[in-house]
Write a protein that holds these residues in place. Sequence first.
Motif, short mmCIF file in Angstrom:
data_model
loop_
_atom_site.label_atom_id
_atom_site.label_comp_id
_atom_site.label_asym_id
_atom_site.label_seq_id
_atom_site.Cartn_x
_atom_site.Cartn_y
_atom_site.Cartn_z
N GLU A 149 0.86 -1.19 0.00
CA GLU A 149 0.00 0.00 0.00
C GLU A 149 0.89 1.22 0.00
N LYS A 150 1.00 1.85 -1.16
CA LYS A 150 1.88 3.00 -1.31
C LYS A 150 1.06 4.16 -1.84
N ARG A 151 1.72 5.31 -2.01
CA ARG A 151 1.09 6.42 -2.70
C ARG A 151 0.72 5.97 -4.11
N GLY A 152 -0.54 6.04 -4.45
CA GLY A 152 -0.96 5.73 -5.81
C GLY A 152 -0.94 4.26 -6.16
N PHE A 153 -0.88 3.40 -5.15
CA PHE A 153 -0.83 1.97 -5.47
C PHE A 153 -1.31 1.12 -4.31
N SER A 154 -2.09 0.10 -4.63
CA SER A 154 -2.47 -0.86 -3.61
C SER A 154 -2.57 -2.22 -4.27
N GLN A 155 -2.08 -3.24 -3.60
CA GLN A 155 -2.07 -4.57 -4.20
C GLN A 155 -2.46 -5.63 -3.18
N ALA A 156 -3.19 -6.64 -3.65
CA ALA A 156 -3.57 -7.73 -2.76
C ALA A 156 -3.43 -9.05 -3.51
N ARG A 157 -3.22 -10.12 -2.75
CA ARG A 157 -3.21 -11.45 -3.35
C ARG A 157 -4.53 -12.12 -3.09
N LEU A 158 -5.07 -12.75 -4.11
CA LEU A 158 -6.28 -13.54 -3.93
C LEU A 158 -5.83 -14.99 -3.74
N LYS A 159 -6.12 -15.54 -2.57
CA LYS A 159 -5.64 -16.89 -2.27
C LYS A 159 -6.81 -17.85 -2.13
N LEU B 228 -4.24 -8.79 -7.44
CA LEU B 228 -5.20 -7.74 -7.78
C LEU B 228 -4.57 -6.41 -7.39
N SER B 229 -4.71 -5.41 -8.27
CA SER B 229 -4.12 -4.13 -7.89
C SER B 229 -4.87 -2.96 -8.50
N ILE B 230 -4.78 -1.83 -7.81
CA ILE B 230 -5.29 -0.56 -8.33
C ILE B 230 -4.13 0.42 -8.29
N SER B 231 -3.88 1.12 -9.40
CA SER B 231 -2.82 2.12 -9.36
C SER B 231 -3.31 3.42 -9.99
N ASP B 232 -2.69 4.51 -9.53
CA ASP B 232 -2.98 5.83 -10.07
C ASP B 232 -2.02 6.05 -11.24
N VAL B 233 -2.54 6.25 -12.46
CA VAL B 233 -1.65 6.32 -13.62
C VAL B 233 -0.95 7.66 -13.76
N VAL B 234 -1.17 8.57 -12.82
CA VAL B 234 -0.53 9.87 -12.90
C VAL B 234 0.99 9.74 -12.93
N THR B 235 1.55 8.74 -12.24
CA THR B 235 2.99 8.56 -12.24
C THR B 235 3.47 7.70 -13.40
N ALA B 236 2.55 7.10 -14.15
CA ALA B 236 2.94 6.23 -15.25
C ALA B 236 2.11 6.57 -16.49
N PRO B 237 2.40 7.71 -17.12
CA PRO B 237 1.58 8.14 -18.26
C PRO B 237 1.61 7.12 -19.39
N ALA B 238 2.73 6.39 -19.50
CA ALA B 238 2.85 5.42 -20.59
C ALA B 238 1.79 4.33 -20.48
N SER B 239 1.40 4.01 -19.24
CA SER B 239 0.45 2.92 -19.08
C SER B 239 -0.94 3.31 -19.56
N ARG B 240 -1.21 4.62 -19.65
CA ARG B 240 -2.53 5.04 -20.13
C ARG B 240 -2.65 4.86 -21.63
N SER B 241 -1.50 5.03 -22.31
CA SER B 241 -1.59 5.07 -23.77
C SER B 241 -2.05 3.74 -24.36
N LYS B 242 -1.83 2.62 -23.63
CA LYS B 242 -2.24 1.35 -24.22
C LYS B 242 -3.76 1.23 -24.33
N PHE B 243 -4.49 2.05 -23.56
CA PHE B 243 -5.95 1.97 -23.62
C PHE B 243 -6.52 2.75 -24.82
N LEU B 244 -5.67 3.57 -25.46
CA LEU B 244 -6.14 4.40 -26.57
C LEU B 244 -6.72 3.55 -27.69
N HIS B 245 -6.09 2.37 -27.90
CA HIS B 245 -6.51 1.56 -29.04
C HIS B 245 -7.38 0.38 -28.61
N SER B 246 -7.86 0.39 -27.38
CA SER B 246 -8.63 -0.77 -26.94
C SER B 246 -10.04 -0.69 -27.51
#
Lengths: 295, 214
Positions: free
Chosen positions: B68-78, B87-105
């Motif tokens: 559990e960090k700034r802009g990130f949280s992760q859990a294991r499903l067991k 499973l994870s949720i992240s804030d893409v503000v620190t990783a702009p590159a990760s947003r671009s892959k959704f452009l063509h989805s």
Amino acid sequence: MSVTVLERLERLPRRNLTVLALKGISTLVPGGWRNQTSATDLISDVLGSDDPELIQQVRARADELSRARHEGYRRALSLYDAVNRSQKAAGGLRVLANVAGALPLVKRVASLTPASETLQAVDLSLKVAAEMLAFTQVNGLPGDSFAAFSSSLNEYTDEARVRMAALVCFDALLPLGDQALHRLDGLLGKVGSRQLHQLPAYAGMASLLPGRGEAAHLGFLRRGVDHWLGWADGFVGELGLNSQRAVRALEGTLGPWHGGMEQLATFLDAFTDTYAHTGVQAVARRLVERAAAEI
Amino acid sequence: MSRNLRWGIGLLLIAGLLLGAFFFLPFRSWLPGGTVGDIATREVVNGSSFNRLFPRPQAGEDLVFTQEKRGFSQARLKRGDEVKALLSISDVVTAPASRSKFLHSSEQLQSWPLVDQGSQASALLVADRFQVKVIGQGSGLDLQQRHELLGAFDLPGLAALNPALKPASKARGREALPAGQGQPVRPKVREREPQASRIPAFLNRSKAVLEPAA
């Protein structure tokens, strides 16, 4: 620019005394242990895919994360390094004492080294503290959350269990005997704050421990060990660990040992870095798990 | 020793001390490079506000939070002792590159763009700001199972965390995705009234958790 976590992982030895000792101990732990030293393998293991482009993206993200000081991955590594240095220092001192004890002229050196058991107990408590602080650095919790740490110990699986088994065997059962865990609190109780200051193990770690002054640090170490002991007791019972079995497991990979158990522990302390080795692997895995989720 | 030499040595010493103080004393945290992508931590949504939004584990399953960090949280499903997925949720503000892959989805899940990465990872971009990802572990998950897991997150709750939706805050230098991908297509009907009332509560909570940890 200093070294990133994944570069540290790739620089780990593939085969040396440390690896052999860990291989030996891993035979006692169901699930086993693999010496993971390839960043690419680790990433494709976490990601469940060996697409080179994805792996490259994860790697770039992981490097970016490990360069950011606030994220704590590198600080976790520096904790393991500090423990490792202190272990080497203490181990070296005791090897020196053993050798010097046999030479008439320098016999006095032997009497200068602190009582071996106290030294060992403090070394163990420092390692437990480092484990906890590294855990909080990597997981993002405040620095003294004992409860979160002790509940997470139950979640340690495969590699992490081997790591804890190595800690219990090399730093508790071998040097302090089978009753080590029950004696630990008493041994730590004997350490005064002035005495703590004289230990080489403590000097390297002091700046990394929360609190100010030896008394506060000592309290922190004892509380950390207290929480860890509750879990370690169950762990030892569950795996049926004892010093005899540990020696036999080590002999399986290192070859026959004719000395006493305490000497074996001293030898391992002075010439292996099991704690830093598995520490780098554990932090690298967490880092890759995050990077894979963020690309 | 000549007068000039003494002055020179003195000045050198002072300069050295000042430089040393700047690099080794607490000023260090003011230097760039402390945060991911050099984006100030206050711009990033804290991971502790993501934790409630993870799917509820079903019977026989267990959700263990690992980071559990700034802009990130992760859990294991067991399931039992076996880890089924990360499973994870992240804030893409620190990783702009990760947003671009959704452009063509072309795929969508609950009207948010969906992308599959390799054979074990599926990701969803919620409110043009948060990436939700499921990565199969061990024996793995098939596409269907991963998409079901993604749908089990509290996606409306997550979208409501987006600071850009709050009138007070200003969206910070982010280029918008094409219409229909940046905004949910459907939710125009039910506007954010129910969430709007909850927003201050989230913020207060996330700040309260933050201060001691930061």
